[in-house]
Write a protein that holds these residues in place. Sequence first.
Motif, PDB file in Angstrom:
ATOM      1  N   PRO A  71      19.275  -2.703   9.435  1.00 27.84           N
ATOM      2  CA  PRO A  71      19.317  -3.178   8.052  1.00 27.84           C
ATOM      3  C   PRO A  71      20.268  -2.321   7.215  1.00 27.84           C
ATOM      4  O   PRO A  71      20.464  -1.138   7.511  1.00 27.84           O
ATOM      5  CB  PRO A  71      17.858  -3.026   7.591  1.00 27.84           C
ATOM      6  N   PRO A  72      20.927  -2.946   6.226  1.00 28.23           N
ATOM      7  CA  PRO A  72      20.784  -4.328   5.767  1.00 28.23           C
ATOM      8  C   PRO A  72      21.702  -5.302   6.499  1.00 28.23           C
ATOM      9  O   PRO A  72      21.765  -6.488   6.145  1.00 28.23           O
ATOM     10  CB  PRO A  72      21.188  -4.218   4.297  1.00 28.23           C
ATOM     11  N   PHE A  73      22.445  -4.834   7.524  1.00 31.64           N
ATOM     12  CA  PHE A  73      23.469  -5.665   8.155  1.00 31.64           C
ATOM     13  C   PHE A  73      22.887  -6.840   8.938  1.00 31.64           C
ATOM     14  O   PHE A  73      23.563  -7.861   9.114  1.00 31.64           O
ATOM     15  CB  PHE A  73      24.343  -4.800   9.079  1.00 31.64           C
ATOM     16  N   ASN A  74      21.664  -6.708   9.407  1.00 32.76           N
ATOM     17  CA  ASN A  74      21.060  -7.797  10.165  1.00 32.76           C
ATOM     18  C   ASN A  74      20.198  -8.704   9.299  1.00 32.76           C
ATOM     19  O   ASN A  74      19.480  -9.565   9.823  1.00 32.76           O
ATOM     20  CB  ASN A  74      20.231  -7.233  11.322  1.00 32.76           C
ATOM     21  N   GLU A  75      20.262  -8.527   7.986  1.00 37.11           N
ATOM     22  CA  GLU A  75      19.510  -9.404   7.087  1.00 37.11           C
ATOM     23  C   GLU A  75      20.327 -10.654   6.772  1.00 37.11           C
ATOM     24  O   GLU A  75      21.532 -10.561   6.505  1.00 37.11           O
ATOM     25  CB  GLU A  75      19.159  -8.655   5.807  1.00 37.11           C
ATOM     26  N   ASP A  77      20.727 -12.677   4.262  1.00 26.89           N
ATOM     27  CA  ASP A  77      21.374 -12.848   2.965  1.00 26.89           C
ATOM     28  C   ASP A  77      22.310 -11.688   2.614  1.00 26.89           C
ATOM     29  O   ASP A  77      22.799 -11.600   1.487  1.00 26.89           O
ATOM     30  CB  ASP A  77      20.327 -13.020   1.862  1.00 26.89           C
ATOM     31  N   PHE A  78      22.591 -10.816   3.576  1.00 30.27           N
ATOM     32  CA  PHE A  78      23.474  -9.680   3.307  1.00 30.27           C
ATOM     33  C   PHE A  78      24.923 -10.175   3.244  1.00 30.27           C
ATOM     34  O   PHE A  78      25.464 -10.702   4.213  1.00 30.27           O
ATOM     35  CB  PHE A  78      23.325  -8.622   4.399  1.00 30.27           C
ATOM     36  N   ASN A  79      25.563 -10.013   2.104  1.00 33.80           N
ATOM     37  CA  ASN A  79      26.935 -10.484   1.916  1.00 33.80           C
ATOM     38  C   ASN A  79      27.690  -9.497   1.019  1.00 33.80           C
ATOM     39  O   ASN A  79      27.926  -9.764  -0.164  1.00 33.80           O
ATOM     40  CB  ASN A  79      26.940 -11.887   1.302  1.00 33.80           C
ATOM     41  N   PRO A  80      28.090  -8.346   1.555  1.00 33.59           N
ATOM     42  CA  PRO A  80      28.712  -7.302   0.742  1.00 33.59           C
ATOM     43  C   PRO A  80      30.166  -7.644   0.411  1.00 33.59           C
ATOM     44  O   PRO A  80      30.793  -8.468   1.091  1.00 33.59           O
ATOM     45  CB  PRO A  80      28.637  -6.076   1.655  1.00 33.59           C
TER      46      PRO A  80
END
Length: 226
Positions: A71-75, A77-80
């Motif tokens: 996390p948070p990369f495998n979430e 809704d993660f869209n940095p």
Amino acid sequence: MLNVAGDLSGDSWGIFTFLCAALCNLPALPALNCTEELGAGQSIQKTYDLTRYLEHQLRTLAGTYLNYLGPPFNEPDFNPPRLARAERVPSATVDLDLWRGLTDNARLAANYRAYSRLLCYLRALEGPAGTAELRHRLGHFCSSLQGLVLSIAGVMSSLGYPLPVGGPSAPPGTPVPSNDFLKKMEDFWLLKELQTWLWRSAKDFNRLKKKVPPAVVTLRLEARGF
């Protein structure tokens, strides 16, 4: 009684003799040579199929790799936002109307350059990958992506287009970010851009295969004795 069989046999022999004599006295005619050119259409279809296969393969690989990043990369809704360092990765975020306005040659060249560079970045992930299973999947995907680069080169060759000058090149040497989060962010954007490239390439090759028939039969007259 009449010898019907004998009469028919004689008539058949006479007709055969007449045809042979007529054929022997025909003037020399140009020879008709039929050649079948299968290259372009089959090459495009193969490249399209490989692109769709890589799309499917990437979904599995990305899920595994993002779980490895944690996390948070495998979430979902993660869209940095894209960082400046991530700009080294070829971006597929080009206006669709502008992209479609390019010539087939320009789009193919852009795909060839992009996948050549993306392949270099992906290979750099193989060593640091945490588990043997993940390294195996990365290696298998890289082999498939290498096949796509070669397949695109084959399409360009079959259509008479030259390969981009310089061919595949390694990414410029830059220091690995000391911040682990920034390194993971680069990996995240690499997978995200690759996903977009494959999605768009599949559409490109689907349109291209409709423009180029799978087989073109050409008839050529070869004159003899002239």
